[in-house]
Motif scaffolding. Structure first.
Motif, mmCIF file in Angstrom:
data_model
loop_
_atom_site.group_PDB
_atom_site.id
_atom_site.type_symbol
_atom_site.label_atom_id
_atom_site.label_comp_id
_atom_site.label_asym_id
_atom_site.label_seq_id
_atom_site.Cartn_x
_atom_site.Cartn_y
_atom_site.Cartn_z
ATOM 1 N N PHE A 39 2.382 -3.244 7.861
ATOM 2 C CA PHE A 39 2.503 -4.457 9.545
ATOM 3 C C PHE A 39 2.917 -6.080 9.318
ATOM 4 O O PHE A 39 3.657 -6.736 9.131
ATOM 5 N N LEU A 40 1.115 -6.629 8.516
ATOM 6 C CA LEU A 40 1.438 -7.349 8.137
ATOM 7 C C LEU A 40 2.063 -8.670 7.697
ATOM 8 O O LEU A 40 2.712 -9.402 8.115
ATOM 9 N N HIS A 41 2.580 -7.744 6.775
ATOM 10 C CA HIS A 41 3.051 -8.531 5.519
ATOM 11 C C HIS A 41 4.537 -8.425 5.672
ATOM 12 O O HIS A 41 5.180 -9.562 5.962
ATOM 13 N N GLY A 42 5.063 -7.505 6.579
ATOM 14 C CA GLY A 42 6.040 -7.110 7.349
ATOM 15 C C GLY A 42 6.384 -8.578 8.154
ATOM 16 O O GLY A 42 7.959 -9.681 8.067
ATOM 17 N N LEU A 43 5.215 -9.145 8.982
ATOM 18 C CA LEU A 43 5.746 -9.846 9.716
ATOM 19 C C LEU A 43 5.891 -11.456 9.234
ATOM 20 O O LEU A 43 6.831 -11.893 9.425
ATOM 21 N N ALA A 44 4.797 -11.628 8.385
ATOM 22 C CA ALA A 44 5.371 -12.874 6.827
ATOM 23 C C ALA A 44 6.907 -12.680 6.598
ATOM 24 O O ALA A 44 7.557 -13.933 6.525
ATOM 25 N N GLY B 253 0.661 -1.527 0.050
ATOM 26 C CA GLY B 253 0.209 0.083 0.017
ATOM 27 C C GLY B 253 0.731 1.608 0.123
ATOM 28 O O GLY B 253 0.260 2.703 0.152
ATOM 29 N N GLY B 254 1.560 1.538 -0.472
ATOM 30 C CA GLY B 254 2.449 2.355 -0.875
ATOM 31 C C GLY B 254 3.782 2.601 0.679
ATOM 32 O O GLY B 254 3.671 3.490 0.594
ATOM 33 N N VAL B 255 3.991 1.774 1.843
ATOM 34 C CA VAL B 255 3.919 1.845 3.139
ATOM 35 C C VAL B 255 5.469 0.817 3.507
ATOM 36 O O VAL B 255 5.104 -0.315 2.862
ATOM 37 N N VAL B 256 6.365 1.972 3.727
ATOM 38 C CA VAL B 256 7.349 0.261 3.814
ATOM 39 C C VAL B 256 7.754 0.192 5.021
ATOM 40 O O VAL B 256 7.940 0.926 5.437
ATOM 41 N N VAL B 257 7.625 -0.973 5.618
ATOM 42 C CA VAL B 257 7.831 -1.159 7.080
ATOM 43 C C VAL B 257 9.035 -2.459 7.028
ATOM 44 O O VAL B 257 8.958 -2.905 7.173
ATOM 45 N N THR B 258 10.077 -1.628 8.350
ATOM 46 C CA THR B 258 10.686 -3.228 8.837
ATOM 47 C C THR B 258 10.507 -3.528 10.004
ATOM 48 O O THR B 258 10.819 -2.807 11.045
ATOM 49 N N VAL B 259 10.355 -4.902 10.045
ATOM 50 C CA VAL B 259 9.704 -5.632 11.147
ATOM 51 C C VAL B 259 11.164 -6.280 11.541
ATOM 52 O O VAL B 259 11.675 -7.133 10.290
ATOM 53 N N PRO B 260 11.787 -6.140 12.311
ATOM 54 C CA PRO B 260 12.851 -7.861 13.258
ATOM 55 C C PRO B 260 11.852 -8.900 13.218
ATOM 56 O O PRO B 260 10.484 -9.118 13.474
ATOM 57 N N GLY B 261 12.914 -9.724 13.014
ATOM 58 C CA GLY B 261 12.434 -11.416 13.022
ATOM 59 C C GLY B 261 12.967 -11.620 14.278
ATOM 60 O O GLY B 261 12.720 -11.679 14.708
ATOM 61 N N PRO B 262 11.861 -12.925 13.898
ATOM 62 C CA PRO B 262 12.293 -13.664 15.725
ATOM 63 C C PRO B 262 13.792 -13.563 16.386
ATOM 64 O O PRO B 262 14.282 -14.207 17.609
ATOM 65 N N GLU B 263 14.571 -13.708 15.522
ATOM 66 C CA GLU B 263 15.760 -14.060 15.815
ATOM 67 C C GLU B 263 16.660 -12.483 16.224
ATOM 68 O O GLU B 263 17.804 -13.077 17.122
ATOM 69 N N ASP B 264 15.795 -11.929 15.928
ATOM 70 C CA ASP B 264 16.315 -10.343 17.180
ATOM 71 C C ASP B 264 14.857 -9.810 18.202
ATOM 72 O O ASP B 264 15.438 -9.466 19.156
ATOM 73 N N VAL B 265 14.045 -11.039 18.208
ATOM 74 C CA VAL B 265 13.302 -10.325 19.109
ATOM 75 C C VAL B 265 12.857 -11.471 20.622
ATOM 76 O O VAL B 265 12.462 -10.742 21.373
ATOM 77 N N ASN B 266 13.598 -12.527 19.641
ATOM 78 C CA ASN B 266 13.114 -14.288 20.790
ATOM 79 C C ASN B 266 13.901 -13.949 22.324
ATOM 80 O O ASN B 266 13.868 -13.490 22.988
ATOM 81 N N PRO B 267 15.346 -13.130 21.511
ATOM 82 C CA PRO B 267 15.877 -12.646 23.065
ATOM 83 C C PRO B 267 15.891 -11.356 23.814
ATOM 84 O O PRO B 267 16.388 -11.556 24.935
ATOM 85 N N ARG B 268 14.499 -11.155 23.330
ATOM 86 C CA ARG B 268 14.177 -9.980 24.138
ATOM 87 C C ARG B 268 13.581 -10.012 24.584
ATOM 88 O O ARG B 268 13.062 -9.012 25.081
ATOM 89 N N GLU B 269 12.471 -11.164 24.522
ATOM 90 C CA GLU B 269 11.000 -10.900 25.641
ATOM 91 C C GLU B 269 11.714 -11.875 26.600
ATOM 92 O O GLU B 269 12.487 -12.311 27.482
ATOM 93 N N PRO B 270 10.705 -9.956 27.095
ATOM 94 C CA PRO B 270 10.700 -10.622 28.823
ATOM 95 C C PRO B 270 10.060 -11.775 29.597
ATOM 96 O O PRO B 270 9.772 -12.640 28.708
ATOM 97 N N LEU B 271 10.851 -12.701 30.409
ATOM 98 C CA LEU B 271 10.392 -13.615 31.222
ATOM 99 C C LEU B 271 9.206 -14.328 31.445
ATOM 100 O O LEU B 271 8.402 -14.924 32.192
ATOM 101 N N LEU B 272 8.963 -12.574 32.271
ATOM 102 C CA LEU B 272 8.046 -12.274 33.430
ATOM 103 C C LEU B 272 7.063 -11.851 32.487
ATOM 104 O O LEU B 272 7.552 -10.291 32.222
ATOM 105 N N PRO B 273 5.800 -12.262 32.577
ATOM 106 C CA PRO B 273 4.556 -11.734 32.112
ATOM 107 C C PRO B 273 4.448 -10.488 32.181
ATOM 108 O O PRO B 273 4.507 -10.394 33.838
#
Length: 390
Positions: free
Chosen positions: A347-352, A206-226
């Protein structure tokens, strides 16, 4: 078999020939009583795998310590052993949940039996190694309590450290709320949201470019406690009585929402609620949760100048901060819904494209679904009672 609506069974008149009565708005009735919502049952995996795993490890080690302490206090021994047994029961439940979730993640080729067999063989090997180590250490530790507790402390620390390392090594591609929050923050602020992304995935739609971090970037920074790293309490799939307090508020929510869900933001209470429409597409919880997290992100630090759609989001962020205490910023919610029609698909397209699974998720929506009249989602002024679940 579908249960007939009220009066259908008694009159014998077919449903399509019955007169249409005006809907009556009912706020907050339980499911099965026609109160603008019905229960859903969609459970996949574990939304807080790391927290459950860590809790099982800590409780297991605590139970071991209680069993070792029991002989030193004969009077309190039965109570300590009872607490240890209760802790081990909880460990069994939490351990079973995490083991099943990990087995699903590891069975990439639908080889669950293979994964289960390998897991059982590894557990047998570890238990055998532990038995041999115990036979070697018992003669050395007999009569030396301080050395015994030193070895126990060393082994417990090694156990927790190894499990923490294993948690950080996981690269789960399924989105839960913390991972979606980190991915959205990285997409809005560029890269990994200040975490130093090494594998950004640009995606345009839709004319918008979104840079989405992948699982290899996000998983190490996920909080262990909800609950850590959150600014708002998110209720996904909230019942109607939690979302609005009056019919006027419901009308505003319909005007400011979308055809598949409505969002109510209460910044003063630190709460945002999402009402999911019955019969909406399967990706509705993901889209709705992402928009709610977008509103949460706007309550955080200023967006950088180079953020995607920053020219539109920064004024919205300033308007949200000037919202009077105790009020619902309906204008901000409506504008975010309008912007999300453009930013959301990108954003959803970037997630995939980044490797996230968008067909299934672990967002754990509540079991309520709403139903309202009107093809556009905002044309009706009243909720329509839903049929009770079977």
């Amino acid at each position: 078999m579908e249960r007939p609506e009220a009066g259908a069974a008694a009159s014998g008149v077919p449903r399509e020939r019955q007169p249409r009565l005006p809907p009556v708005p009912v706020l907050g009735r339980p499911p099965g009583r026609g109160g603008g919502g019905q229960r859903r049952h969609r459970h996949r995996g574990h939304p807080h795998l790391g927290a459950a795993w860590l809790a099982a490890d800590v409780l297991n080690d605590a139970a071991l310590v209680l069993e070792l302490l029991a002989p030193a206090w004969p009077r309190a021994g039965p109570a300590l052993l009872t607490l240890a047994a209760a802790a081990k029961c909880i460990v069994g439940v939490a351990g079973g949940a995490t083991r099943a979730a990990l087995a699903v993640h590891q069975a990439r080729r639908d080889n669950m039996a293979d994964v289960a067999a390998k897991d059982s063989s590894q557990e047998t090997l570890v238990n055998g190694a532990g038995l041999l180590l115990a036979l070697l250490l018992l003669p050395l530790l007999e009569g030396r309590p301080w050395l015994t507790w030193g070895v126990v402390t060393l082994l417990l620390g090694t156990h927790l450290g190894a499990n923490l390392g294993a948690l950080r090594a996981l690269r789960l591609p399924t989105l839960n709320r913390p991972r979606l929050r980190l991915a959205l923050g990285g997409a809005l602020r560029g890269g990994a949201g200040g975490g130093g992304a090494t594998h950004p995935h640009p995606a345009g739609k839709g004319g918008v470019v979104v840079t989405v971090p992948g699982p290899e970037d996000v998983n190490p920074r996920e909080p262990l406690l909800p609950g850590f790293g959150t600014r708002l309490s998110l209720h996904l799939g909230a019942p109607l009585h939690r979302l609005v307090n009056s019919e006027a508020e419901f009308k505003k929510a319909l005007e400011c929402g979308t055809e598949d869900y409505i969002i109510v933001l209460r910044p003063a209470q630190g709460w945002v609620g999402v009402g999911l429409r019955r019969g909406a597409p399967p990706d509705t919880p993901l889209r709705a949760c992402a928009q709610a997290l977008l509103l949460e992100e706007l309550l955080g630090p200023d967006l950088p100048p180079g953020a995607p759609m920053g020219a539109a989001l920064r004024p919205l962020q300033h308007r949200l901060r000037r919202c009077p205490p105790g009020t619902v910023p309906w204008g901000v919610v409506a504008e975010s819904s309008r912007l999300w029609r453009t930013l959301g698909p990108a954003f959803l397209h970037g997630l995939a494209a980044a490797g996230w699974e968008t067909q299934r998720h672990l967002l754990a929506p509540d079991e309520w679904q709403l139903d309202w009249a009107g093809p556009g989602g905002g044309a009706s002024e009243e909720p329509r009672p839903s049929a009770p679940p079977q």
